[in-house]
Every structure is written in C-alpha cells, then in structure tokens.
Design an enzyme around this catalytic site. Sequence first.
Site, PDB file in Angstrom:
ATOM      1  N   CYS A  36       0.841  -1.195   0.000  1.00  0.00           N
ATOM      2  CA  CYS A  36       0.000   0.000   0.000  1.00  0.00           C
ATOM      3  C   CYS A  36       0.881   1.252   0.000  1.00  0.00           C
ATOM      4  O   CYS A  36       1.703   1.418   0.907  1.00  0.00           O
ATOM      5  CB  CYS A  36      -0.899  -0.042   1.238  1.00  0.00           C
ATOM      6  SG  CYS A  36      -1.599   1.531   1.704  1.00  0.00           S
ATOM      7  N   LYS A  88     -10.712  -8.838   5.521  1.00  0.00           N
ATOM      8  CA  LYS A  88     -10.275  -8.077   6.697  1.00  0.00           C
ATOM      9  C   LYS A  88     -10.634  -8.798   7.991  1.00  0.00           C
ATOM     10  O   LYS A  88     -11.757  -9.290   8.135  1.00  0.00           O
ATOM     11  CB  LYS A  88     -10.937  -6.696   6.691  1.00  0.00           C
ATOM     12  CG  LYS A  88     -10.460  -5.826   5.549  1.00  0.00           C
ATOM     13  CD  LYS A  88     -11.179  -4.496   5.512  1.00  0.00           C
ATOM     14  CE  LYS A  88     -10.688  -3.693   4.316  1.00  0.00           C
ATOM     15  NZ  LYS A  88     -11.381  -2.413   4.182  1.00  0.00           N
ATOM     16  N   VAL A 103      -6.176   1.027   6.035  1.00  0.00           N
ATOM     17  CA  VAL A 103      -4.803   1.259   6.483  1.00  0.00           C
ATOM     18  C   VAL A 103      -4.265   2.441   5.667  1.00  0.00           C
ATOM     19  O   VAL A 103      -4.779   2.713   4.593  1.00  0.00           O
ATOM     20  CB  VAL A 103      -3.926   0.002   6.278  1.00  0.00           C
ATOM     21  CG1 VAL A 103      -4.430  -1.158   7.111  1.00  0.00           C
ATOM     22  CG2 VAL A 103      -3.795  -0.399   4.815  1.00  0.00           C
ATOM     23  N   SER A 162      -2.559   8.836   6.006  1.00  0.00           N
ATOM     24  CA  SER A 162      -1.094   8.914   5.908  1.00  0.00           C
ATOM     25  C   SER A 162      -0.570  10.328   6.139  1.00  0.00           C
ATOM     26  O   SER A 162       0.456  10.518   6.800  1.00  0.00           O
ATOM     27  CB  SER A 162      -0.619   8.379   4.552  1.00  0.00           C
ATOM     28  OG  SER A 162      -1.142   9.136   3.477  1.00  0.00           O
TER      29      SER A 162
END
Length: 229
Positions: free
Chosen positions: A21, A48, A61, A74
């Site tokens: 990712c 998941k 995530v 992020s």
Amino acid sequence: SGSNCPPVEEGKFRLYGMNFCPFTQRVRIVLNAKNVPHDIVNVNLKNKPEWIFKIHPEGKVPALDTGDKVIIDSLDIAEFLDEKYPEPPLYLDSELKAKDKELIQKFGKVVGATSRAIYNKENLPVEDYVKEILELIEEFETELANRGTTFYGGMVDYMMWPWSERSKVASALQDKELQFPKEKFPTMVQWNRVMKEVPAVKDTITPLEIHVKFLKGYLHSDNPEYDNL
C-alpha cells in the site's frame, strides 16, 4: 491476518498497514526517517479481520497506534510524527512550509490519476492516463528546478515517493513499456535516482516485478497472495 490482533509492545508504536500500500509506505518512510521504534502488522484488505474495525472505523490502512491514541490517514500520521519527533525536521524552512503543504495537496491529483491507471476500471489504454500524469508533474519539475536543490526537502519527497516508485506499474500491467520523456523532466529523473538511495526510503522499496505480480493477483482474485511473491 489471523483472527486475533497481535498485542502491542510497550514502548513501540504499532503501524497497521499493507505491504504493497503506497499510503502505508509513506508512514514507513517517515517512521524510518525519525528512527521511531515501531512494529508493523500487515492486514489482508480483501479478507479483513474483525479487529481492524476497532482500530479504524472503515477498516482501512494505514493506522498508527501510539499507545494513547490511533491516528489514521497517511498525511495526518506524517504530520503527527513530525511534530512529536522534531529531529530531523521534515520541513526545512518555515517560509517554504506552506508551499510544501500546498504541493503535497496538489500531488493528490497524481495519486488519483496513478490509482485510476493501475486499477483501470475505465478500460483505457495506459497512454491516456500517462498523458494526464505527465501534465500534472510538470509543476513539480518546475518547482524543484526553481529551488535548485536535489530534494524538495523532506516531507514532500517522502509523501511523493511511493507513486514515483509505482510510475511504471500501470504500463507493465498492460504489458506495455512506455518511454518516460526524460529530456522534459531532467530534475525529476535525477530526483528519482537519488531518492532510491535515501536510507529511510531504500528500506521500503518493492521492485517493479513484485508490484506487478502482487497487483495481478489483487485485481483478479478474492484471495490474493501477499507473501510468497
């Protein structure tokens, strides 16, 4: 990706991510740059585990558990880490900080275009996407050339890198090899070359063929292979 979430270690941050990712990679680079003790739990995003929804309400995530709180997104995680661990600073110049933040926001368009190119839901030839991406990065070429520096200076470099690393993925998925117009982007070409050698970045790099192998499984299977690539 088991049914129980591994217990968090005292004195360490826990990053919930996924190995391929790009948003997780952003956080990994900043954790490396700041030398923050952490461990990583990779989550199977196609199947998941129940516990991930206790950590991130949408089960996404990256998510960073600091022991007192969980930070998601992020960019928010990177900002948090830069404030909590001021050394080394990721904004070199307080006057440039606003410009850097603006560049990171603008880079969101490159992120979107690269993602559309890789997932290719519109079923377009990769050239169409690449044309759009090249137009978007002209501004970044100009900005770095104007700064007269090798790097943008920290945060911008780290937030951009994962998509630079994946720049050939979309064409490889369509079995095409596109020639990047190097003469038009001399500064970015040099930037890409030196970024690969930055220790905080180097540790997180995945080779092109592994990205492609992973994505072929991820795009076409409900149970993709994450490990033995």
